[in-house]
Design an enzyme around this catalytic site. Structure first.
Site, PDB file in Angstrom:
ATOM      1  N   LYS A  14       0.827  -1.205   0.000  1.00 54.31           N
ATOM      2  CA  LYS A  14       0.000   0.000   0.000  1.00 54.31           C
ATOM      3  C   LYS A  14       0.869   1.266   0.000  1.00 54.31           C
ATOM      4  O   LYS A  14       0.601   2.195  -0.752  1.00 54.31           O
ATOM      5  CB  LYS A  14      -0.942   0.024   1.212  1.00 54.31           C
ATOM      6  CG  LYS A  14      -1.910  -1.158   1.250  1.00 54.31           C
ATOM      7  CD  LYS A  14      -2.907  -1.046   2.391  1.00 54.31           C
ATOM      8  CE  LYS A  14      -2.278  -1.162   3.773  1.00 54.31           C
ATOM      9  NZ  LYS A  14      -1.848  -2.524   4.152  1.00 54.31           N
ATOM     10  N   ARG A 134      11.239  -1.069  11.798  1.00 58.05           N
ATOM     11  CA  ARG A 134       9.920  -1.192  12.431  1.00 58.05           C
ATOM     12  C   ARG A 134       9.876  -2.459  13.257  1.00 58.05           C
ATOM     13  O   ARG A 134      10.002  -3.565  12.730  1.00 58.05           O
ATOM     14  CB  ARG A 134       8.826  -1.259  11.346  1.00 58.05           C
ATOM     15  CG  ARG A 134       8.294   0.090  10.964  1.00 58.05           C
ATOM     16  CD  ARG A 134       7.235  -0.027   9.905  1.00 58.05           C
ATOM     17  NE  ARG A 134       6.049  -0.742  10.340  1.00 58.05           N
ATOM     18  CZ  ARG A 134       4.922  -0.800   9.626  1.00 58.05           C
ATOM     19  NH1 ARG A 134       4.848  -0.181   8.467  1.00 58.05           N
ATOM     20  NH2 ARG A 134       3.877  -1.470  10.072  1.00 58.05           N
TER      21      ARG A 134
HETATM   22  P1  ADP Z   1       0.751  -2.454   7.825  1.00 58.97           P
HETATM   23  O1  ADP Z   1       2.106  -2.702   7.244  1.00 58.97           O
HETATM   24  O2  ADP Z   1       0.360  -3.435   8.882  1.00 58.97           O
HETATM   25  O3  ADP Z   1      -0.310  -2.222   6.794  1.00 58.97           O
HETATM   26  P2  ADP Z   1       0.495   0.249   8.931  1.00 58.97           P
HETATM   27  O4  ADP Z   1       1.729   1.023   8.847  1.00 58.97           O
HETATM   28  O5  ADP Z   1      -0.642   0.645   8.051  1.00 58.97           O
HETATM   29  O6  ADP Z   1       0.950  -1.225   8.698  1.00 58.97           O
HETATM   30  O7  ADP Z   1      -0.060   0.202  10.437  1.00 58.97           O
HETATM   31  C1  ADP Z   1       0.756  -0.205  11.503  1.00 58.97           C
HETATM   32  C2  ADP Z   1      -0.096  -0.442  12.752  1.00 58.97           C
HETATM   33  O8  ADP Z   1      -0.795   0.762  13.098  1.00 58.97           O
HETATM   34  C3  ADP Z   1      -1.201  -1.491  12.596  1.00 58.97           C
HETATM   35  O9  ADP Z   1      -0.715  -2.797  12.841  1.00 58.97           O
HETATM   36  C4  ADP Z   1      -2.198  -1.022  13.670  1.00 58.97           C
HETATM   37  O10 ADP Z   1      -1.804  -1.406  14.955  1.00 58.97           O
HETATM   38  C5  ADP Z   1      -2.093   0.480  13.615  1.00 58.97           C
HETATM   39  N1  ADP Z   1      -3.117   1.044  12.675  1.00 58.97           N
HETATM   40  C6  ADP Z   1      -2.859   1.607  11.461  1.00 58.97           C
HETATM   41  N2  ADP Z   1      -4.013   2.003  10.884  1.00 58.97           N
HETATM   42  C7  ADP Z   1      -5.027   1.672  11.735  1.00 58.97           C
HETATM   43  C8  ADP Z   1      -6.446   1.798  11.701  1.00 58.97           C
HETATM   44  N3  ADP Z   1      -7.074   2.341  10.650  1.00 58.97           N
HETATM   45  N4  ADP Z   1      -7.151   1.340  12.762  1.00 58.97           N
HETATM   46  C9  ADP Z   1      -6.552   0.797  13.811  1.00 58.97           C
HETATM   47  N5  ADP Z   1      -5.211   0.633  13.910  1.00 58.97           N
HETATM   48  C10 ADP Z   1      -4.435   1.061  12.885  1.00 58.97           C
END
Ligand code: ADP
Length: 191
Positions: A14, A134
């Site tokens: 993404k 990360r």
């Molecule tokens: P990923 O690589 O898992 O898609 P992101 O960078 O989008 O990672 O998100 C990392 C973390 O931030 C998720 O595992 C979650 O804990 C939290 N997070 C991100 N977006 C949301 C959301 N829309 N609702 C709840 N938690 C979120």
């Protein structure tokens, strides 16, 4: 406005594809993961709260995430549109987003779902963990929990957007340019 939800499990690409889309369509990129990480780095109250969930591979509670997202959207005066990356992740978030956008006289145009199998996801995340620093990418238990959270809470959103005729499935395996091309084709045929 062109408002895109870029959807897919952790590691689906993404973030990478958002870069292509913001440049091509001149959109504002809102990544909830990036915003949480910036808050963690800045040691804000929101960051401390988010960290306690992220470190376990759990979703941050809806009310916190929704109000953060709404305040980020409101910072932009008259954008061409938004890419929502990592949001919505639950039905409650999707419903809140629809209501919020309607109050601004706009709506989601399309939900683009990047499809990648679980084995490839795990491989990509562990690879990213080696370079990104990360911590949620460096622990297989956390990764598995994130994929589990995705399958139980987030994947159902495909039906939510399908019911609105806005869901498009995109094959997320291949070169970055090939996948970008698939996204452009889907967007241009809907615009
Ligand atoms: P990923 O690589 O898992 O898609 P992101 O960078 O989008 O990672 O998100 C990392 C973390 O931030 C998720 O595992 C979650 O804990 C939290 N997070 C991100 N977006 C949301 C959301 N829309 N609702 C709840 N938690 C979120």
């Amino acid at each position: 406005m062109l408002n895109l939800v870029l959807f897919g499990p952790p590691g689906a690409g993404k973030g990478t594809q958002s870069e292509n889309l913001i440049n091509k369509y001149n959109l504002v990129h809102l990544s909830t993961g990036d915003i949480f990480r910036a808050n963690i780095k800045g040691e804000t109250e929101l960051g401390k709260l988010a960290k306690s969930y992220i470190d376990k591979g759990e979703l941050v509670p809806d009310e916190v995430t929704i109000s953060m997202l709404e305040s980020e959207v409101s910072k932009h005066e008259s954008p061409n549109g938004f890419i929502f990356d990592g949001f919505p992740r639950t039905t409650a978030q999707a419903e809140a987003l629809d209501t919020f956008l309607a109050s601004k006289n706009t709506a989601i145009t399309l939900m683009l779902a990047l499809e990648v199998d679980d084995e490839e996801l795990k491989r990509r995340l562990l690879e990213r963990g080696k370079v990104s620093g990360r911590s949620d990418d460096q622990d297989e238990t956390i990764i598995e929990n994130r994929i589990k959270e995705y399958n139980s809470k987030t994947a159902p959103l495909k039906d939510f957007y399908s019911a609105q005729g806005k869901f498009v499935s995109i094959d997320g395996i291949g070169s970055i340019d090939d996948i970008a091309g698939r996204l452009y084709t889907a967007i241009d045929s809907k615009k």
